[in-house]
Enzyme design. Structure first.
Site, short mmCIF file in Angstrom:
data_model
loop_
_atom_site.label_atom_id
_atom_site.label_comp_id
_atom_site.label_asym_id
_atom_site.label_seq_id
_atom_site.Cartn_x
_atom_site.Cartn_y
_atom_site.Cartn_z
CG ASP A 114 -6.85 6.63 9.82
OD1 ASP A 114 -7.96 7.02 9.38
OD2 ASP A 114 -6.00 6.07 9.11
CE LYS A 168 2.23 -0.60 7.92
NZ LYS A 168 1.20 0.29 8.49
CE1 TYR A 188 5.27 3.25 7.42
CE2 TYR A 188 5.85 1.04 6.69
CZ TYR A 188 6.06 2.12 7.53
OH TYR A 188 7.05 2.06 8.47
N GLY A 189 4.15 0.99 1.97
CA GLY A 189 5.15 0.12 1.39
C GLY A 189 4.59 -1.29 1.30
CE LYS A 190 6.33 -4.72 -3.36
NZ LYS A 190 7.06 -5.65 -4.26
CB VAL A 191 2.68 -6.01 4.77
CG1 VAL A 191 2.63 -6.64 6.15
CG2 VAL A 191 2.19 -4.57 4.83
N GLY A 206 0.83 -1.21 0.00
CA GLY A 206 0.00 0.00 0.00
C GLY A 206 0.85 1.24 0.00
#
Length: 951
Positions: free
Chosen positions: A757, A661, A644-647, A642
């Site tokens: 959030d 993450k 933020y990056g990859k998980v 997403g």
């Protein structure tokens, strides 16, 4: 090395040291970071001073204010470093097809940006919600990319926006309008251009979109999947000049008040499913292009009001159920050029008369019932097509050109090259002035047409002259302009091949190319009115002149400078000493900056020296450890991705599962911010909060290591994606778990924390389907005990955001209470917080009837929740939710009060509020089969209409 060369190098050396510290350090660092992530940057993007002459960079008072790099063949992605250029006013990267990937959320930090032009690039993914934060934005052109997902509601916040162009992407969903505190495009009262064509937009055109307060001149919604009726509110926008709604699935009657649009020049409603009477357009005295073709209007005669449209040049009414004779006075309109009435039921004799327009070029009446035609003699060479009419059944007329469309001449492509005898080398082209050169090339696409006579070169000459006047007004090195090869594509757009020739040389330098692109992409060029709005897709230019600035310096070296060579040696020696001193100080300065930006720079793991984050329970992982646990970050271990990056899924040596993450470059925080976040997360420990196991901060990596929560998000459950179906008891258990996690953050964490959030995609379900609050990326600690609020930039997710916080920028715990109230409504309805332009709070409030059982909410309750007999306490649950979403925070309960009320509801329902699990219609083993969406992936979308959450 001769003396002349030494002097030149000396001058360059002096210039470098005089300007080396001109650019703001943060701006310079941001530009260097951007440049390092791109290929094919201009060759002079070197050194420490972008304001000292880098191609495409303009500055004011040492701050970077403009990046204009059109048609540079740049390759790469736009990283989050762009967000550091806080004084940037213009960003134009148009016609760089190899600029790909998503737009970073950090683009929302450019609060001074007035022009954002990315036309003809390869960007993809959703348009970031943060664009709605650019309050100074006047010009937004994201034309011809691969953006997908919905149009962000937040664009409605751009109150100063003049030009909105999202044409030719893959955008889907409905046209967003405002609802309550949620913005929408109907708020863009000052926007003149609404260009949304060539997308995949669906749903109806919202009546709310248009009003008498709007100042729009262009509404281009063509080539989408829009359905429903044309709203009558369109007739309220008196300023409109061009309306294109063609090539959709619109139905119903055309509103009669559309004739109120007295300033309209073009109206295109073709290729829909419109019915009812043909609208009466009397009074539209400026209308010159009318396309109503391929609809199912009521059978009628040729409208008599057509003869009143004195400005009409093009009439398109093929396949519109017309019948009866064609009035001869139709062809007497003074500006008429094109008449297209094929595939109707027209009959009688075709009589063009003797007073027809001297501009008339073609009349297409194929496939009608015309019985007679007396060909005109003399006058203009008018193309007439009558094939498929009874008159062409006559043996004597079958051979006539007008009875055989295959014999009709097709429009001539322009060929106005008068330099056929000029021989140019490979890749060079002869200009209109017969000079061989390497022209700037591209295609101009015009989206509004007043004439379809492709062979009439006089129209294009007017465009060429207009282009030259524009280039000259900007003092650009342009010698001449050529337009050729006009074509109409399947979307109804006119394409013209463009060549711009250089003056003074046979090629442009990079500055010249960027300026030409800027002029053509930012409304500096205004074409003649006949052509209307346009966009440019430029070709790659591979023939740049050399370093023109250095060449000019070389040519201007005078004998006076040569004499100075005598003292060059001593000056050079002095400068070398100064350079050494300067380099020493710069090195120390860079070291200090590195330490400031990296709070762990001096952190000795074994000694625990200064700068160590104060962690409680979380550990520091090395990069090599995490690499090992994830099998070198293999794709097989990837479980999400997403903004933020990859998980990645990982397994510790103890066998414990973890989720990692891994931030991508454009989403990485500063060192201090990262340190603050991990300190914050390491201090919170509660069974209803996701546990931070540790982090990694080395080798230019930022990674957060969490416990692995296997059962997905509440959003996945409600949408059916995870195949876990929560019944009423299960949803109450989710509500109590989430509420208890928030009570801990608000009342027991030190300092208290506001999550900021809360939403269904940030609530995870563990093995026993207990709720765990996750994703603290936007969380804010309350460190000032004297105030009950935190003043901060508004961030959160549309649909869940507290309206009071949105208006005041004052964040309180009651903001989380509001988001939690939306979550409660989502739990009982399984509806998105924003659906079909309506907010869930308003939907429930409108449907509620407290005198009825279950408050008369049967129609909007989610069926898997259970029947009315099992929903004990639902009315109290709804009452609690509506109290949580009160507009004023003072009227909302605290989370502590919320927990007590949910516990009472659970007791009323016969559920133990201390239970560790909730019942579902499937076991975990059954539900987890095929489950692919990981709770940590945070793919940039939320359940409230797929709006990317700001990061």
């Amino acid at each position: 090395m001769d003396q002349r060369t030494k002097v030149l190098l000396l001058l360059v050396f002096i210039k470098f040291f005089l300007i080396a510290a001109e650019t703001d350090q943060n701006d310079a660092a941001a530009l260097r970071a951007l440049g390092s992530s791109w290929e094919n940057t201009p060759s002079n993007w070197v050194g420490f001073d972008p304001c000292g002459g880098w191609v495409g960079i303009e500055c004011i008072n040492s701050r970077v204010t403009s990046i204009t790099l059109t048609n540079m063949n740049l390759t790469g992605q736009l990283s989050g470093d762009i967000g550091s250029l806080s004084e940037l006013q213009t960003l134009d990267l148009s016609s760089n097809k190899l600029m790909t990937g998503p737009l970073p959320q950090a683009i929302g930090n450019l609060k001074n940006l007035s022009s954002l032009c990315l036309t003809g690039c390869g960007f993809s993914g959703p348009i970031p919600n943060g664009i709605g934060s650019l309050q100074q934005l006047l010009y937004l052109a994201l034309t011809s990319n691969r953006f997908s997902g919905p149009i962000p509601n937040s664009i409605g916040n751009l109150s100063n926006l003049y030009y909105l162009d999202l044409t030719d992407n893959q955008l889907s969903g409905s046209i967003p309008v405002s609802s309550g505190t949620i913005p929408g495009l109907d708020m863009l009262l000052q926007t003149r251009h609404f260009h949304l064509g060539k997308n995949q937009l669906s749903g109806t055109i919202p009546p709310q979109l248009f009003s008498s307060n709007m100042n729009a001149i262009h509404v281009l919604f063509d080539n989408n999947n829009l359905s429903g009726i044309i709203p009558s509110s369109l007739g309220l926008v008196q300023t409109l000049e061009v309306v294109r709604l063609d090539r959709n699935s619109l139905n119903g009657s055309v509103p009669s008040n559309i004739s109120n649009l007295a300033n309209l020049h073009e109206l295109a409603l073709s290729n829909n499913s419109l019915t009812g009477p043909m609208p009466n357009l009397t009074g539209m005295n400026l209308l010159n292009y009318l396309d109503m073709g391929n609809n199912s209007f009521d059978i009628s005669e040729v409208p008599p009001w057509l003869s009143s449209l004195q400005s009409l040049t093009t009439l398109m009414m093929e396949h519109t159920q017309l019948e009866g004779p064609i009035p001869a006075n139709l062809f007497s309109l003074p500006n008429l050029q094109i008449v297209e009435l094929s595939n109707n039921h027209l009959n009688g004799t075709l009589n063009i008369g003797t007073t027809y327009s001297n501009l008339l070029q073609s009349i297409d009446l194929q496939n009608n019932s015309i019985t007679n035609f007396d060909p005109i003699t003399g006058g203009n060479n008018i193309t007439i097509l009558l094939e498929g009419n009874p008159t062409c059944e006559n043996t004597d007329q079958k051979t006539e050109s007008y009875c055989n469309s295959s014999q009709s001449s097709s429009p001539n492509l322009m060929s106005r090259n008068n330099c056929l005898q000029v021989s140019c080398s490979s890749d060079q082209v002869a200009s209109p002035k017969c000079k061989c050169a390497y022209p700037y090339k591209g295609t101009l696409f015009f989206r509004a047409l007043s004439s379809l006579d492709l062979g009439n070169s006089s129209y294009y000459v007017a465009v060429e002259e207009s282009l030259m006047q524009t280039f000259q007004s900007y003092d650009l090195p342009v010698d001449s302009v050529s337009l050729s090869n006009p074509t109409i594509d399947s979307f109804g757009y006119l394409g013209l091949s463009l060549q711009v020739f250089p003056s003074g040389d046979d090629r442009f330098n990079k500055t010249g190319i960027t300026m030409i692109g800027y002029v053509l992409n930012n409304l500096s060029f205004r074409p003649p009115r006949l052509f209307g709005p346009y966009f440019l897709i430029a070709s790659i230019y591979d023939y740049y002149a050399g370093n023109s600035e250095f060449d000019r310096s070389n040519k201007k070296v005078s004998s006076g400078i040569i004499i100075g060579a005598a003292v060059g040696g001593s000056i050079l020696l002095l400068l070398l000493v100064l350079a050494g001193v300067y380099a020493y100080h710069q090195k120390k300065r860079a070291k200090r900056a590195t330490e400031q930006n990296n709070p762990f720079a001096n952190w000795d793991v074994n000694m625990g020296s200064g700068g160590v984050p104060q962690l409680k329970g979380a550990r520091r992982f090395s990069y090599e450890e995490l690499k090992k646990y994830t099998n070198n970050f293999s794709e097989a271990n990837g479980i999400g991705s997403g903004g933020y990056g990859k998980v990645y899924r990982g397994t510790l040596s103890t066998g414990k599962m973890i989720a990692i993450k891994r931030a991508q470059r454009d989403s990485m925080q500063g060192g201090h911010e990262f340190k603050t976040e991990i300190e914050l997360l390491s201090r919170v420990h509660h069974k209803n909060l996701v546990i931070l196991e540790g982090f990694c901060f080395e080798q230019a990596e930022q990674m957060l290591v969490y416990e692995h929560v296997p059962n997905g998000t509440v959003m996945d459950s409600l949408s059916g994606k995870s195949r876990i179906r929560l019944d009423w008891m299960g949803r109450l258990n989710v509500a109590i778990g989430t509420a208890r996690g928030l009570v801990y953050l608000h009342e027991h964490a030190n300092p208290p924390i506001i999550h900021r959030d809360i939403k269904s995609s940030n609530i995870l379900l563990d093995e026993s389907l207990n709720a765990k609050v996750a994703d603290f990326g936007l969380s804010k600690p309350k460190v000032d005990s004297e105030r009950n609020y935190v003043t901060t930039q508004v961030k959160g997710t549309l649909g869940y955001m507290d309206p009071e916080y949105y208006m005041t920028q004052q964040l309180t715990e009651k903001s989380d209470v509001y988001s939690f109230g939306v979550l409660l409504l989502e739990l009982i309805t399984a509806r998105r917080p924003i659906e079909r332009g309506k907010h869930i709070v308003k939907e429930v409030r409108d449907a509620m009837d407290k005198t009825q059982k279950l408050y008369n909410l049967h129609e909007i309750l989610d069926p898997p929740i259970g029947s009315g007999t099992t929903l004990k306490g639902l009315e109290k649950f709804v009452d609690l939710a509506m109290r949580c979403v009160e507009e004023l925070g003072a009227k909302r309960p605290t989370m502590g009060e919320v927990v007590k009320e949910i516990e009472n509801i659970m007791q009323l329902s016969g559920l133990n509020s201390n239970a560790e699990s909730a019942s579902t219609s499937e076991t975990f083993e059954e539900a987890s089969k095929g489950h692919s969406h990981h709770p940590y992936s945070n793919d940039g979308f939320d359940y409230s209409g797929s709006f990317p959450a700001p990061r």
